[in-house]
Design an enzyme around this catalytic site. Structure first.
Site, PDB file in Angstrom:
ATOM      1  N   ASP A   7      81.539  64.876  -6.964  1.00 55.74           N
ATOM      2  CA  ASP A   7      81.378  63.735  -7.074  1.00 55.74           C
ATOM      3  C   ASP A   7      79.832  63.063  -7.642  1.00 55.74           C
ATOM      4  O   ASP A   7      79.224  64.006  -7.097  1.00 55.74           O
ATOM      5  CB  ASP A   7      81.301  62.665  -5.770  1.00 55.74           C
ATOM      6  N   ASP A   8      79.807  61.783  -8.156  1.00 54.04           N
ATOM      7  CA  ASP A   8      78.758  61.230  -8.631  1.00 54.04           C
ATOM      8  C   ASP A   8      78.473  61.505  -9.853  1.00 54.04           C
ATOM      9  O   ASP A   8      76.808  61.333 -10.440  1.00 54.04           O
ATOM     10  CB  ASP A   8      77.443  60.436  -7.957  1.00 54.04           C
ATOM     11  N   HIS A  47      85.585  58.018 -10.668  1.00 53.92           N
ATOM     12  CA  HIS A  47      85.319  57.648  -9.792  1.00 53.92           C
ATOM     13  C   HIS A  47      84.223  56.434  -9.351  1.00 53.92           C
ATOM     14  O   HIS A  47      83.549  56.356  -9.127  1.00 53.92           O
ATOM     15  CB  HIS A  47      83.815  58.584  -8.964  1.00 53.92           C
ATOM     16  N   HIS A  62      79.777  52.519  -8.472  1.00 52.87           N
ATOM     17  CA  HIS A  62      79.830  53.267  -7.395  1.00 52.87           C
ATOM     18  C   HIS A  62      79.897  51.786  -5.565  1.00 52.87           C
ATOM     19  O   HIS A  62      78.944  52.122  -5.402  1.00 52.87           O
ATOM     20  CB  HIS A  62      78.994  54.210  -7.451  1.00 52.87           C
ATOM     21  N   TYR A 121      82.624  56.750  -1.783  1.00 52.83           N
ATOM     22  CA  TYR A 121      82.921  56.862  -0.517  1.00 52.83           C
ATOM     23  C   TYR A 121      84.229  56.951   0.012  1.00 52.83           C
ATOM     24  O   TYR A 121      84.053  57.427   1.197  1.00 52.83           O
ATOM     25  CB  TYR A 121      81.867  55.549   0.375  1.00 52.83           C
ATOM     26  N   HIS A 151      77.934  67.396  -4.455  1.00 56.59           N
ATOM     27  CA  HIS A 151      77.613  66.585  -5.769  1.00 56.59           C
ATOM     28  C   HIS A 151      76.990  67.129  -6.641  1.00 56.59           C
ATOM     29  O   HIS A 151      76.060  67.848  -6.006  1.00 56.59           O
ATOM     30  CB  HIS A 151      76.437  65.314  -4.673  1.00 56.59           C
TER      31      HIS A 151
END
Length: 282
Positions: A66-67, A116, A120, A157, A210
């Site tokens: 993610d991210d 994503h 965020h 999340y 991550h």
């Protein structure tokens, strides 16, 4: 007794016979040395493309990041390539904008990409119009940078509500969550990350990680080696059984939406969680 004249003549004829062939040989050109036969160049065999993994027949697991693209994504991509592993990267629009080369490398390496959001936010605390803008803005920047659109959505999340499902249906994209975590964002410890992933590893599992956590990238060679030793094939989410025929707004893995412990695998968004991918100069 032979006549002296005949002897002289006979001697002269004999000398002529001996010298004539020598003169004739001298006049013939030397035979050219034969040319070596040309060696045929070996025909290069076309490189066979690896056959796709059939996860209905073998043991598979999907690592997801993610991210991204995180600041260490290039090192992670090199490790995945070395181990012949595929993964899924859920990209944030803001980091695709600031790290376009890394985003392009992810796509060029043949990994799955998902949306994503752009910055965020918690979708459960965001209006439907803002959710739509966050996702569409990311679609646009990823397409511009990589030439491809993300094909799935992972809400930040893992927080999911009806508004998110409505927008996902509009965009004709399924929603991908997870059923195992690494807690890399919390521990920042190689052994802890390694142990947590192996504890949660299971056939057709989807693991949350991550690529901005340095310890995750550092421990990855050891982790991939152990997963393969346990018989796992490292694949993108799209290769898992049940993932290929997902409908818009459908949630995968099926049990993930009802998992009350899901949020413990992801940063909550509180400042102490260090949930954000660090900038390149930090």
């Amino acid at each position: 007794m032979k006549s002296p004249i005949r002897i002289v003549l006979a001697g002269g004829c004999a000398l002529g016979l001996l010298s004539a062939p020598a003169a004739a040989w001298a006049e013939q050109p030397a035979a050219a040395a034969p040319k070596p036969a040309a060696t045929a160049k070996p025909t290069a065999k076309p490189t066979a493309k690896p056959k796709p993994v059939d996860c209905t027949k073998v043991k598979c697991i999907a690592l997801t990041f993610d991210d991204g693209p995180g600041k260490y994504a290039d090192k992670l991509l090199a490790t995945l390539k070395k181990h012949d592993a595929k993964a899924t990267f859920f990209l944030e629009g803001q980091y695709v904008k600031s790290r376009p080369k890394l985003a392009k490398q992810i796509v060029d390496a043949g990994h799955d990409i998902g949306n994503h959001s752009y910055s965020h936010p918690k979708f459960t605390e965001t209006s439907i119009d803002e959710i739509r803008e966050e996702l569409q803005k990311t679609q646009d920047i990823v397409k511009k940078v990589t030439g491809r659109y993300p094909t799935t959505i992972r809400p930040p999340y893992g927080l999911l509500d009806d508004d998110t499902k409505t927008v996902a249906a509009e965009m004709k994209m399924p929603i991908i969550l997870w059923n195992g975590g690494s807690r890399d964002w919390a521990t920042r410890n190689e052994k802890a990350i390694y142990d947590e992933v192996l504890k949660n590893a299971k056939r057709d599992g989807v693991i949350l990680m991550h690529d901005w956590v340095a310890q995750t990238v550092t421990v990855m060679p050891k982790l991939l080696t152990e997963l393969k030793k346990q018989g796992y094939h490292l694949v993108a989410v799209s290769s898992l059984p049940g993932a290929k025929a997902l409908k818009p707004a459908e949630v995968f893995p099926v049990s993930a939406a009802a998992d009350k412990d899901l949020s413990t695998d992801s940063p909550t968004g509180d400042p102490d969680d260090f949930a954000e991918s660090p900038a390149d100069d930090s």
